[in-house]
Design an enzyme around this catalytic site. Structure first.
Site, PDB file in Angstrom:
ATOM      1  CG  ASP A  46      -0.266   0.030   2.620  1.00  0.00           C
ATOM      2  OD1 ASP A  46       0.937   0.169   2.386  1.00  0.00           O
ATOM      3  OD2 ASP A  46      -0.920   0.258   3.655  1.00  0.00           O
ATOM      4  CD  GLN A  47       3.605   2.134  -3.362  1.00  0.00           C
ATOM      5  OE1 GLN A  47       4.407   2.719  -3.550  1.00  0.00           O
ATOM      6  NE2 GLN A  47       3.240   0.879  -3.618  1.00  0.00           N
ATOM      7  CD  GLU A  48       1.327   1.738   6.251  1.00  0.00           C
ATOM      8  OE1 GLU A  48       2.213   0.949   6.958  1.00  0.00           O
ATOM      9  OE2 GLU A  48       0.067   1.755   6.653  1.00  0.00           O
ATOM     10  CG  HIS A 139      13.472  29.552  -2.573  1.00  0.00           C
ATOM     11  ND1 HIS A 139      13.728  29.962  -3.748  1.00  0.00           N
ATOM     12  CD2 HIS A 139      12.106  30.368  -2.100  1.00  0.00           C
ATOM     13  CE1 HIS A 139      12.995  30.550  -4.250  1.00  0.00           C
ATOM     14  NE2 HIS A 139      11.914  31.019  -3.334  1.00  0.00           N
ATOM     15  CE  LYS A 204      10.921  36.275 -11.134  1.00  0.00           C
ATOM     16  NZ  LYS A 204      11.147  34.784 -11.115  1.00  0.00           N
ATOM     17  CB  THR A 235       8.211  24.803 -15.329  1.00  0.00           C
ATOM     18  OG1 THR A 235       7.820  26.119 -14.871  1.00  0.00           O
ATOM     19  CG2 THR A 235       7.031  24.158 -14.542  1.00  0.00           C
TER      20      THR A 235
END
EC number: 2.7.6.1
Length: 339
Positions: A46-48, A139, A204, A235
């Protein structure tokens, strides 16, 4: 408590090549074989996430190497669960080596009813049992203050400066460093000072997140080879548009140096078709095959810097010494000439 004789490395699934590179570099430094801790980080049906460490870590100085890149939530949970496994196994100290710190873009409440996810992640890491964080190019620098534990924030600018001086040898007077926005001026100025180049800014204006409505170049870039500097490329829409604007303003060529190559969605295609002659990223995020095969994308390694930072933390010496060219150049002597 047993004496901590050697730093011990363990890695999740986020960036295994970088973890292996750090282990190799550490083997060279220590004069002995340093391998990643024998462990498995797997999924139930179950992706645990399930973690099991097969080596004794009691009293050890542990370093978990795990970026929280895509898939960010899975990689973050791996980091938290590995931390819990080590803490419950009586590790003396746990340092989270997070080359790319995800959720860092959500560092303040810019609008009503929004989260400060960077603070939430800081709390999660601390509560899980992390004693120290080692990361690169956050960041926003103030994220260090979100933690109540020591945070060492490395910078890619010293590596980029070596790369620029190596690849633009004989052309240094033609260079101009460009910040793609006002918020990144400090980062761009750092590189500009290191290579002795002037600084320009692309101002910008965004209509909404991820979309840029208008760009204005502050500074004269005519006849210059421009180098755009930023901490991440997602992106690549903003980056490619900035490159085009600089070209329209008379720049002879445009290059970009970006620390974290997130490169999601159409990023690789955009960069490949853009006017940029080269995009240089680090391997803080494991590059995809598309990134590695792109003709104008180049990857510089961070393993030498992270290895030395881990050794400095382990033996109690200065991490900030890695920001000095004289200290960093011998670490990267295999990549960049000392001429």
């Amino acid at each position: 408590m047993p004496v901590m004789t050697e730093p011990k490395l363990i890695a999740g699934n986020a960036n295994k090549p970088l973890a292996a590179g750090i282990a190799r570099r550490m083997s060279m430094h220590r004069g002995m074989n340093v391998s990643l801790c024998n462990a498995r980080v797997e999924r139930f049906n179950d992706q645990e996430i399930f973690v099991e460490v097969f080596e004794n870590v009691r009293g050890e100085d542990m370093y978990i190497i795990q970026s929280t890149s895509n898939p960010a939530n899975d990689n973050l949970m791996e980091l938290l669960i590995m931390t819990d496994a080590l803490r419950r196994s009586s590790a003396a100290r746990i340092t989270a080596v997070i080359p790319y710190f995800g959720y860092a873009r959500q560092d303040r409440r810019a609008k009503a009813r929004t989260p400060i996810s960077a603070k939430l992640v800081a709390n999660l890491l601390t509560e899980a049992g992390v004693d120290r964080v080692l990361t690169m190019d956050l960041h926003a620098a103030q994220i260090q203050g979100f933690f109540d534990i020591p945070v060492d924030n490395l910078y890619a600018a010293p590596i980029f400066a070596l790369d620029v001086q190596h690849h633009f040898k004989g052309r240094m007077d033609d260079l101009m460093v460009v910040s793609p926005d006002v918020g990144g001026v400090a980062r761009a100025r750092e590189l500009a000072q290191r290579i002795g180049a002037p600084l320009s800014i692309v101002d910008k204006r965004r209509e909404k997140a991820g979309e840029v409505a208008e760009m204005t170049v502050i500074g004269d870039v005519k006849g210059k080879a421009c180098i755009i500097v930023d901490d991440m490329c997602d992106t690549a829409g903003t980056l490619c548009k900035a490159a085009q604007v600089l070209t329209d303003e008379g720049a002879t060529e445009v290059h970009a140096y970006i620390t974290h190559g997130v490169m999601s969605g159409p990023a690789v295609e955009r960069v490949s078709k853009s006017v940029m002659k080269s995009l240089v990223i680090t391997d803080s995020i494991q590059p995809t095959e598309a990134v590695k095969s792109a003709p104008n994308i180049r990857i510089v390694p961070t393993a030498p810097m992270f290895t030395q930072a881990i050794l400095n933390i382990w033996n109690g010496t200065s991490v900030s010494s890695l920001f000095e060219t004289d200290t960093l150049l011998p670490i990267y002597e295999g990549l960049y000439s000392t001429d």
